[in-house]
Design a protein around this motif. Structure first.
Motif, mmCIF file in Angstrom:
data_model
loop_
_atom_site.group_PDB
_atom_site.id
_atom_site.type_symbol
_atom_site.label_atom_id
_atom_site.label_comp_id
_atom_site.label_asym_id
_atom_site.label_seq_id
_atom_site.Cartn_x
_atom_site.Cartn_y
_atom_site.Cartn_z
ATOM 1 N N TYR A 67 -38.357 -9.644 -10.078
ATOM 2 C CA TYR A 67 -39.089 -9.385 -8.811
ATOM 3 C C TYR A 67 -40.197 -8.279 -10.296
ATOM 4 C CZ TYR A 67 -36.916 -11.018 -5.150
ATOM 5 O OH TYR A 67 -36.095 -12.196 -3.690
ATOM 6 N N ALA A 68 -40.027 -8.124 -10.907
ATOM 7 C CA ALA A 68 -40.589 -7.542 -12.103
ATOM 8 C C ALA A 68 -41.716 -8.410 -12.884
ATOM 9 C CB ALA A 68 -40.555 -6.690 -13.308
ATOM 10 N N ASP A 69 -41.232 -9.735 -12.433
ATOM 11 C CA ASP A 69 -41.753 -10.686 -12.791
ATOM 12 C C ASP A 69 -41.955 -11.663 -12.019
ATOM 13 O OD1 ASP A 69 -43.490 -12.467 -14.077
ATOM 14 O OD2 ASP A 69 -42.107 -13.696 -15.250
ATOM 15 N N PRO A 70 -43.264 -11.673 -10.595
ATOM 16 C CA PRO A 70 -42.912 -12.588 -9.334
ATOM 17 C C PRO A 70 -43.437 -13.838 -9.673
ATOM 18 C CG PRO A 70 -44.245 -10.711 -9.390
ATOM 19 C CD PRO A 70 -44.137 -10.601 -10.308
ATOM 20 N N GLY A 71 -44.053 -13.998 -10.507
ATOM 21 C CA GLY A 71 -44.807 -14.898 -10.614
ATOM 22 C C GLY A 71 -43.959 -16.248 -11.834
ATOM 23 N N GLY A 72 -43.076 -15.282 -12.501
ATOM 24 C CA GLY A 72 -42.191 -16.229 -13.512
ATOM 25 C C GLY A 72 -41.590 -17.563 -13.009
ATOM 26 N N ALA A 73 -40.139 -17.501 -13.795
ATOM 27 C CA ALA A 73 -39.245 -18.182 -13.406
ATOM 28 C C ALA A 73 -38.750 -18.064 -11.285
ATOM 29 C CB ALA A 73 -38.299 -18.442 -13.515
ATOM 30 N N ARG A 74 -38.416 -19.178 -11.102
ATOM 31 C CA ARG A 74 -37.458 -19.125 -10.315
ATOM 32 C C ARG A 74 -36.439 -19.692 -9.379
ATOM 33 N NH1 ARG A 74 -41.313 -17.710 -4.444
ATOM 34 N NH2 ARG A 74 -43.098 -17.270 -5.641
#
Length: 501
Positions: A67-74
């Motif tokens: 969640y600190a990198d919301p545009g990252g891996a999902r």
């Protein structure tokens, strides 16, 4: 030991490369994703079988790994639904969690229906089950635990002396290293209660709901407490049943298992003494207690059917979860006391029936990851030696197990953020439900959360023994009080006690 999971088909014996920065570096609330239509379809075959004859629908909801990198891996989380069939009475969603961490909850709506979940709740809510991140059908993680390996339960074995603590330290150090090696996609470090609470809010938004209600058991109370604290205005009616006392399980929480066993064991001892002619375990509760110690010490020296003293203690602890398990426990004691190897094997399956399946890997992995990622644990082995010695005297039934060393002492990943603090700033919408005598979650856990939530909560205590109250128990007062809260929103005016029966 039975893992901290209260509902499921199995009855177990029984469980991050740290991100830099503090809680401020990670959003307290999940950023709202674009609203997408959740597409309901058939559930995975194993869920269909477990839920039968109830038919559930399943879907997936994408969430960030970090969640600190919301545009990252999902990753995709699998959720289930038992929809309300009464639109006129439907008021929203009721998210469910069975405990763990590591318990699968996809079939939980059907399991609660089978146990008699009241019609008012079924009319009022779509029941939403799920496999939380890392579990089952939601990007499952693995440390590679096997049934014949040295790590087979998320509570450590009973340590008869300091040497046993030292031996366990070697085992759990290898466990921590093994988990780090197997964390090839980096997901393991992001399994935390806070992240799972953020996932709940993503699911709420994906379902198109402004708020969500929640019913969680055992460790599910930690998750529910975290959600109600992180998202107080998005939480509707929250029921936390069999509370561990905080938003995380730490060393103090695990040591309370020993207190819970001391408080729960007398119910079994009284039951067994009343049936002395059948089982021969003692004519009084005091004699039954002495039988426990005598038998455990004998098995420490000479195991029967693969059951040593440590396994007897763990098995006894797990069988105190439900009164319906008393007869099997008494029969096992009887056969072990008689030295009946064949009968003991048949009754207990070496007291490790759950460990005979490779299914231990995922729940044990998730338990270790969440528990160790949530909060710092002591790293000095001497700290555990001292704790074991102290609790062996303070809680002789099980203290030397609950205080023993876990993989968290050697976990390679530091917590990415502080554990979620319980927030008393929010609506009065948290009902805490707790038996007075509960082996893994003693009544103290309910009192602790009551104090932390303050006027947001009320504590419903039940004069009963066992793990799990609402629907899982048989107390009409507790059932009706909790149902009124979920269906009508009627919170008790003050803390209350439901008497036995």
């Amino acid at each position: 030991m039975k893992r901290q999971c209260i509902i499921g088909r199995r009855s177990a014996l029984a469980v991050v490369i740290g991100l830099s920065g503090s809680l401020a570096a990670v959003p307290a609330a999940a950023d709202e994703p674009q609203v997408s239509q959740v597409r309901w379809d058939t559930c995975p075959e194993d869920v269909v079988v477990e839920a039968a004859p109830t038919e559930l629908q399943c879907a997936t909801v994408p969430v960030p790994v970090d969640y600190a990198d919301p545009g990252g891996a999902r990753i995709d989380l699998t959720i289930s639904r038992l929809a309300s069939t009464n639109p006129g009475k439907r008021r929203g969603t009721l998210m469910l969690n069975p405990g763990g961490p590591g318990g699968s909850g996809l079939a939980l709506p059907a399991l609660l229906v089978a146990r008699g979940l009241p019609a008012g709740v079924l009319d009022g809510y779509d029941l939403i089950g799920m496999d939380t991140r890392g579990v089952g059908h939601s990007a499952p993680v693995t440390c590679g635990f096997t049934p014949d390996g040295p790590y087979q339960a998320n509570i450590p074995p009973y340590a008869v002396d300091d040497a046993a603590v030292t031996a366990q330290a070697k085992v759990v150090k290898q466990v921590a290293e093994q988990c780090a090696r197997r964390d090839r996609n980096g997901l393991l470090r992001h399994l935390t209660t806070a992240n799972t609470a953020r996932d709940l809010d993503r699911i709420r938004a994906a379902l198109g709901e402004e708020k969500t209600s929640y019913l969680g058991y055992s460790y599910g109370t930690a998750l529910g407490a975290a959600y109600a604290s992180m998202f107080p205005e998005r939480s509707d009616r929250i029921v936390l049943d069999s509370n561990i006392g905080d938003t995380h399980l730490d060393r103090h929480g695990m040591r309370r298992y020993a207190l819970g066993m001391e408080q729960s064991f007398p119910d079994f001892a009284k039951w067994a003494a009343a049936r002395h002619d059948g089982y021969g375990l003692g004519r009084t509760p005091a004699q039954v207690r002495r039988t426990y110690f005598t038998l455990a010490e004998r098995l420490d020296k000479a195991p029967v059917a693969g059951v040593d003293g440590s396994l007897l203690r763990q098995y006894t602890f797990s069988q105190l979860f439900k009164k319906v398990q008393y007869p099997k426990l008494a029969q096992l004691w009887q056969t072990l006391a008689d030295g009946d190897d064949t009968a003991a094997r048949l009754l207990s399956g070496n007291a490790t029936a759950d460990r005979a399946s490779s299914s231990i890997d995922n729940p044990l992995t998730v338990f270790a990851a969440v528990t160790c990622n949530d909060v710092e644990w002591p790293e000095n082995v001497d700290t555990y030696r001292h704790g074991v010695a102290e609790d062996r005297e303070r809680y002789p039934l099980f203290g030397a197990a609950a205080a023993n060393i876990t993989p968290c002492a050697f976990w390679p990943y530091a917590p990415a953020e502080p554990p979620v603090s319980v927030d008393d700033d929010g609506p009065r919408n948290v009902l805490l439900v707790q038996n007075l005598r509960d082996a893994p979650t003693p009544h103290d856990g309910g009192k602790m959360l009551r104090q932390k939530f303050a006027d947001r909560s009320r504590l419903l205590s039940v004069d009963d023994t066992g793990h799990g109250v609402y629907v899982l128990g048989d107390n009409p007062c507790a059932l009706n009080t909790t149902t009124r809260f979920l269906v009508e929103g009627k919170m008790p005016e003050k803390d209350m006690l439901c008497r036995a029966g």
